[in-house]
Design a protein around this motif. Structure first.
Motif, PDB file in Angstrom:
ATOM      1  N   ASP A 190       0.781  -1.707   0.139  1.00 11.71           N
ATOM      2  CA  ASP A 190      -0.107   0.025  -0.189  1.00 11.71           C
ATOM      3  C   ASP A 190       1.210   1.151   0.061  1.00 11.71           C
ATOM      4  N   CYS A 191       0.150   2.450  -0.425  1.00 10.11           N
ATOM      5  CA  CYS A 191       1.201   4.044  -0.550  1.00 10.11           C
ATOM      6  C   CYS A 191       1.479   3.988   0.759  1.00 10.11           C
ATOM      7  N   ASP A 192       0.887   4.135   2.011  1.00  9.23           N
ATOM      8  CA  ASP A 192       0.809   4.360   2.896  1.00  9.23           C
ATOM      9  C   ASP A 192       1.641   3.902   4.230  1.00  9.23           C
ATOM     10  N   ILE A 193       2.504   2.391   3.699  1.00 12.17           N
ATOM     11  CA  ILE A 193       3.329   1.417   4.220  1.00 12.17           C
ATOM     12  C   ILE A 193       4.422   2.420   4.771  1.00 12.17           C
ATOM     13  N   PHE A 194       5.680   2.069   5.307  1.00 13.71           N
ATOM     14  CA  PHE A 194       6.511   3.225   6.552  1.00 13.71           C
ATOM     15  C   PHE A 194       7.589   1.698   6.515  1.00 13.71           C
ATOM     16  N   PHE A 195       8.707   1.732   5.739  1.00 16.25           N
ATOM     17  CA  PHE A 195       9.510   0.811   6.178  1.00 16.25           C
ATOM     18  C   PHE A 195      10.468   1.476   7.338  1.00 16.25           C
ATOM     19  N   MET A 196      10.352   0.594   7.911  1.00 21.59           N
ATOM     20  CA  MET A 196      11.811   0.270   9.425  1.00 21.59           C
ATOM     21  C   MET A 196      12.873   0.085   9.290  1.00 21.59           C
ATOM     22  N   ASP A 197      12.928  -1.034   8.559  1.00 20.55           N
ATOM     23  CA  ASP A 197      13.863  -0.954   8.361  1.00 20.55           C
ATOM     24  C   ASP A 197      14.963  -1.209   6.582  1.00 20.55           C
ATOM     25  N   LEU A 198      15.587  -0.999   6.316  1.00 20.77           N
ATOM     26  CA  LEU A 198      16.110  -0.093   5.745  1.00 20.77           C
ATOM     27  C   LEU A 198      16.699  -1.197   4.657  1.00 20.77           C
ATOM     28  N   THR A 199      17.384  -2.142   5.517  1.00 22.80           N
ATOM     29  CA  THR A 199      18.704  -2.814   4.953  1.00 22.80           C
ATOM     30  C   THR A 199      17.679  -4.378   4.920  1.00 22.80           C
ATOM     31  N   ALA A 200      16.503  -4.135   4.937  1.00 18.60           N
ATOM     32  CA  ALA A 200      15.744  -5.786   4.757  1.00 18.60           C
ATOM     33  C   ALA A 200      15.487  -5.368   3.347  1.00 18.60           C
ATOM     34  N   THR A 201      15.368  -6.324   2.060  1.00 22.26           N
ATOM     35  CA  THR A 201      15.254  -6.447   1.000  1.00 22.26           C
ATOM     36  C   THR A 201      13.816  -7.626   0.846  1.00 22.26           C
ATOM     37  N   LEU A 202      13.579  -7.372  -0.416  1.00 21.58           N
ATOM     38  CA  LEU A 202      12.505  -8.523  -0.363  1.00 21.58           C
ATOM     39  C   LEU A 202      12.275  -9.794  -0.803  1.00 21.58           C
ATOM     40  N   ASP A 203      13.635  -9.870  -1.318  1.00 23.32           N
ATOM     41  CA  ASP A 203      14.411 -11.832  -0.876  1.00 23.32           C
ATOM     42  C   ASP A 203      14.733 -11.874   0.124  1.00 23.32           C
ATOM     43  N   SER A 204      15.353 -10.749   1.054  1.00 21.87           N
ATOM     44  CA  SER A 204      15.506 -11.423   2.297  1.00 21.87           C
ATOM     45  C   SER A 204      14.579 -11.765   3.249  1.00 21.87           C
ATOM     46  N   ILE A 205      12.819 -10.967   2.936  1.00 22.44           N
ATOM     47  CA  ILE A 205      12.026 -11.001   3.919  1.00 22.44           C
ATOM     48  C   ILE A 205      11.201 -13.017   3.171  1.00 22.44           C
ATOM     49  N   LEU A 206      11.694 -12.779   1.906  1.00 24.19           N
ATOM     50  CA  LEU A 206      10.712 -14.574   1.531  1.00 24.19           C
ATOM     51  C   LEU A 206      11.638 -15.782   2.097  1.00 24.19           C
ATOM     52  N   VAL A 207      13.410 -15.027   1.923  1.00 30.91           N
ATOM     53  CA  VAL A 207      14.187 -16.474   2.492  1.00 30.91           C
ATOM     54  C   VAL A 207      13.452 -16.283   4.440  1.00 30.91           C
ATOM     55  N   ARG A 208      13.308 -15.275   4.422  1.00 36.11           N
ATOM     56  CA  ARG A 208      12.731 -15.699   6.545  1.00 36.11           C
ATOM     57  C   ARG A 208      12.166 -15.651   6.424  1.00 36.11           C
ATOM     58  N   TYR A 209      10.464 -16.087   5.787  1.00 35.79           N
ATOM     59  CA  TYR A 209       9.483 -16.289   5.569  1.00 35.79           C
ATOM     60  C   TYR A 209       9.067 -17.322   4.668  1.00 35.79           C
ATOM     61  N   ALA A 210       9.379 -18.302   4.081  1.00 39.31           N
ATOM     62  CA  ALA A 210       9.069 -19.035   2.995  1.00 39.31           C
ATOM     63  C   ALA A 210      10.152 -19.966   2.574  1.00 39.31           C
ATOM     64  N   SER A 211      11.305 -19.979   3.345  1.00 39.74           N
ATOM     65  CA  SER A 211      12.080 -20.771   3.234  1.00 39.74           C
ATOM     66  C   SER A 211      12.627 -22.055   4.599  1.00 39.74           C
ATOM     67  N   LYS A 212      12.433 -23.130   3.960  1.00 45.06           N
ATOM     68  CA  LYS A 212      13.137 -24.185   5.461  1.00 45.06           C
ATOM     69  C   LYS A 212      14.706 -23.338   6.384  1.00 45.06           C
ATOM     70  N   ASP A 213      13.869 -23.260   7.769  1.00 43.36           N
ATOM     71  CA  ASP A 213      15.906 -22.736   8.364  1.00 43.36           C
ATOM     72  C   ASP A 213      16.535 -21.689   8.165  1.00 43.36           C
ATOM     73  N   GLY A 214      15.718 -20.445   7.150  1.00 47.78           N
ATOM     74  CA  GLY A 214      16.016 -19.876   6.534  1.00 47.78           C
ATOM     75  C   GLY A 214      17.396 -20.357   5.555  1.00 47.78           C
ATOM     76  N   GLU A 215      17.121 -21.361   4.756  1.00 45.32           N
ATOM     77  CA  GLU A 215      18.499 -21.765   3.510  1.00 45.32           C
ATOM     78  C   GLU A 215      17.703 -20.402   2.777  1.00 45.32           C
ATOM     79  N   ALA A 216      19.009 -20.811   1.849  1.00 44.50           N
ATOM     80  CA  ALA A 216      18.547 -19.692   0.370  1.00 44.50           C
ATOM     81  C   ALA A 216      17.688 -19.947  -0.242  1.00 44.50           C
ATOM     82  N   ALA A 217      17.290 -21.366  -0.716  1.00 49.41           N
ATOM     83  CA  ALA A 217      16.228 -22.329  -1.626  1.00 49.41           C
ATOM     84  C   ALA A 217      15.045 -21.605  -0.271  1.00 49.41           C
ATOM     85  N   LEU A 218      13.737 -21.405  -1.401  1.00 49.49           N
ATOM     86  CA  LEU A 218      13.191 -21.044  -0.514  1.00 49.49           C
ATOM     87  C   LEU A 218      11.866 -22.973  -0.949  1.00 49.49           C
TER      88      LEU A 218
END
Length: 134
Positions: A39-67
């Motif tokens: 949404d256009c009113d989102i405020f990002f708090m952690d500017l070091t987090a990338t979209l890829d890093s969010i996917l790896v964190r929440y859509a991979s097994k135990d933080g592995e690089a492969a989703l």
């Protein structure tokens, strides 16, 4: 999606519904493995987090690089319910079906959620959680 304007995306519904059609169009184009809505009113708090890093964190097994192939949707939650201000959705038949169901009946009959206080968020909660949401 391919240059759709907000009016065409909402089909006369409140503007928040446009995100459902926009994400559905992007998935149906088949270009990307994942689509993210912000949404256009989102405020990002952690500017070091990338979209890829969010996917790896929440859509991979135990933080592995492969989703992990299982997660299809990453969605936020607030104190009220699911919140679609930002969500990731994987291109899959399941995701396309989910967004079509959130939008409403394919026969063009009105969705009961169109004018609900929480609009498309209420539809997501009902479809994903049934009566088990807050």
């Amino acid at each position: 999606g391919g240059g759709s304007d907000a009016g065409a995306l909402t089909g006369g519904r409140p503007e928040a519904w446009g995100k459902i059609r926009a994400v559905l169009e992007a998935l149906e184009e088949g270009i990307f493995d994942w689509v993210v809505w912000v949404d256009c009113d989102i405020f990002f708090m952690d500017l070091t987090a990338t979209l890829d890093s969010i996917l790896v964190r929440y859509a991979s097994k135990d933080g592995e690089a492969a989703l992990d192939p299982e997660p299809q949707l990453l969605i936020t939650e607030d104190s009220q319910m699911l919140n679609t201000a930002i969500f990731f959705v994987r291109r899959s038949a399941w995701s396309i079906d989910l967004l079509r169901r959130v939008w409403g009946p394919a026969d063009g009959s009105p969705s009961p959620w169109v004018n609900h206080t929480w609009w498309e968020q209420a539809a997501f909660a009902h479809i994903l959680l049934g009566d088990n949401h807050r």
